[in-house]
Design a protein around this motif. Structure first.
Motif, short mmCIF file in Angstrom:
data_model
loop_
_atom_site.label_atom_id
_atom_site.label_comp_id
_atom_site.label_asym_id
_atom_site.label_seq_id
_atom_site.Cartn_x
_atom_site.Cartn_y
_atom_site.Cartn_z
N LYS A 1 -2.21 21.44 -8.60
CA LYS A 1 -2.40 20.03 -7.56
C LYS A 1 -1.39 18.65 -8.23
CE LYS A 1 -6.91 20.01 -6.93
NZ LYS A 1 -8.25 18.89 -6.82
N SER A 2 -0.57 18.27 -6.91
CA SER A 2 0.48 16.83 -7.60
C SER A 2 -0.11 16.03 -5.99
CB SER A 2 1.58 17.47 -7.48
OG SER A 2 1.98 18.33 -6.04
N SER A 3 0.53 15.14 -6.50
CA SER A 3 0.45 14.45 -5.67
C SER A 3 2.31 13.52 -4.30
CB SER A 3 0.23 13.14 -5.55
OG SER A 3 -0.94 12.42 -5.65
N ILE A 4 2.61 13.26 -3.02
CA ILE A 4 3.65 13.12 -2.34
C ILE A 4 3.14 12.07 -1.48
CG2 ILE A 4 4.59 15.06 -2.93
CD1 ILE A 4 4.24 16.03 0.48
N LEU A 5 4.01 11.18 -1.58
CA LEU A 5 3.87 10.02 -0.63
C LEU A 5 4.44 10.20 0.61
CD1 LEU A 5 3.68 6.51 -0.30
CD2 LEU A 5 6.40 6.65 -0.68
N ILE B 1 0.80 -0.89 -0.33
CA ILE B 1 -0.42 -0.04 0.34
C ILE B 1 0.84 1.16 -0.24
CG2 ILE B 1 -1.25 1.08 1.90
CD1 ILE B 1 -2.87 -0.67 0.21
N LYS B 2 0.49 2.34 -0.63
CA LYS B 2 1.22 4.11 -0.89
C LYS B 2 0.46 4.38 -0.32
CE LYS B 2 4.75 1.87 -3.67
NZ LYS B 2 5.90 2.06 -3.11
N VAL B 3 0.08 5.69 0.66
CA VAL B 3 -0.87 6.47 1.09
C VAL B 3 -0.08 7.64 0.49
CG1 VAL B 3 -2.18 7.59 2.80
CG2 VAL B 3 -1.49 5.28 2.96
N ASN B 4 -1.10 8.56 -0.48
CA ASN B 4 -0.01 10.02 -0.95
C ASN B 4 -0.91 11.16 -0.19
OD1 ASN B 4 1.80 8.56 -2.55
ND2 ASN B 4 -0.11 8.07 -3.69
N ASP B 5 -0.40 12.15 -0.63
CA ASP B 5 -0.81 13.60 0.09
C ASP B 5 -1.03 14.24 -1.40
OD1 ASP B 5 -2.21 13.01 2.69
OD2 ASP B 5 0.78 13.61 3.43
N THR B 6 -2.34 14.63 -1.56
CA THR B 6 -2.39 15.73 -2.44
C THR B 6 -1.75 16.98 -2.12
OG1 THR B 6 -4.19 14.32 -2.96
CG2 THR B 6 -4.44 16.95 -4.28
N ILE B 7 -1.32 17.83 -3.17
CA ILE B 7 -0.92 19.35 -2.11
C ILE B 7 -0.71 19.83 -3.58
CG2 ILE B 7 0.78 18.39 -0.55
CD1 ILE B 7 2.97 19.13 -2.65
N ILE B 8 -0.87 21.67 -3.23
CA ILE B 8 -1.68 22.47 -4.86
C ILE B 8 -0.49 23.64 -4.45
CG2 ILE B 8 -2.73 23.73 -5.19
CD1 ILE B 8 -5.33 22.44 -3.89
N GLU B 9 0.53 23.76 -5.42
CA GLU B 9 1.56 24.33 -5.63
C GLU B 9 1.40 25.54 -6.73
OE1 GLU B 9 4.92 22.50 -5.15
OE2 GLU B 9 5.54 22.27 -3.21
N ASN B 10 1.06 27.03 -7.08
CA ASN B 10 1.08 27.08 -7.91
C ASN B 10 -0.30 27.52 -8.92
OD1 ASN B 10 3.72 28.57 -7.28
ND2 ASN B 10 4.66 27.09 -8.79
N GLY B 11 -1.43 26.53 -7.84
CA GLY B 11 -2.55 26.28 -8.13
C GLY B 11 -2.90 24.95 -9.08
#
Length: 202
Positions: free
Chosen positions: A121-125, A109-119
């Motif tokens: 969206k991207s995912s980081i572990l 299982i890999k749990v990712n967080d969604t972040i918003i930078e400069n409008g």
């Protein structure tokens, strides 16, 4: 040759093969884990029903596709808020059926967080949540390994399946009792295990 002669030859060969069949491997020597493909899916269903207390949802079932070699838990969303099972076997971010399905497929299982930078969206572990989920997967496997051979009827069926499908190798026995050593010192008498070792080398 007549039919009778052929039948006698076949029966003789069967008799000789019976004599050298390998001994059955006992359950204590059989290694299993969640996702072992020779285990019938009915036992994964039974494990979930007993361990997660999902007996009221008879349509939550494990399906296996031999074409893609993958497992899928049908109707798993019906019981995703199973607080008892989630508290013990899952995490806040991953429910028990997601963990079970991933474990069936030998997938971490890999749990990712969604972040918003400069409008954007991207995912980081999320390393902490991912580590927690993987620890729960290990725990789930441990519970399964303790459970799978506990019931005698289940143990007998599974050991039979395993032995019929995989227990097919017998180590060759080397017998050197009839070997002759004409050039050897006559004062030396080889022991039987030494003759067997020489036959093995030959």
């Amino acid at each position: 040759q007549s039919i009778t002669d052929v039948e006698e030859i076949i029966n003789y060969n069967i008799l000789q093969l019976d004599k050298v069949l390998p001994k059955d491997i006992e359950a204590t020597d059989i290694s299993v884990k969640i996702g072992t493909t020779w285990i019938p899916t009915k036992y994964y269903d039974a494990f979930m029903y007993e361990t997660f207390n999902t007996s009221k949802y008879k349509d939550i079932q494990v399906e296996y596709s031999p074409y893609t070699a993958t497992y899928r838990i049908e109707n798993k969303s019906r019981d995703k808020f199973n607080d008892t099972a989630n508290l013990k076997f899952a995490t806040k971010r991953v429910n028990v059926y997601e963990l079970m399905e991933a474990t069936l497929n030998a997938r971490d299982i890999k749990v990712n967080d969604t972040i918003i930078e400069n409008g954007k969206k991207s995912s980081i572990l999320n390393h902490q949540e991912t580590t927690l989920a993987m620890e729960k997967q290990e725990y789930l496997n441990t519970v399964f390994q303790d459970w799978i051979f506990k019931d005698k009827l289940r143990r007998d069926e599974l050991t039979k399946i395993y032995n019929e499908n995989f227990n097919s190798v017998v180590n060759r026995v080397y017998d050197g009792k009839n070997m002759k050593f004409p050039n050897m010192n006559t004062q030396i008498k080889l022991k039987s295990h030494q003759k067997d070792a020489i036959m093995h080398a030959v």
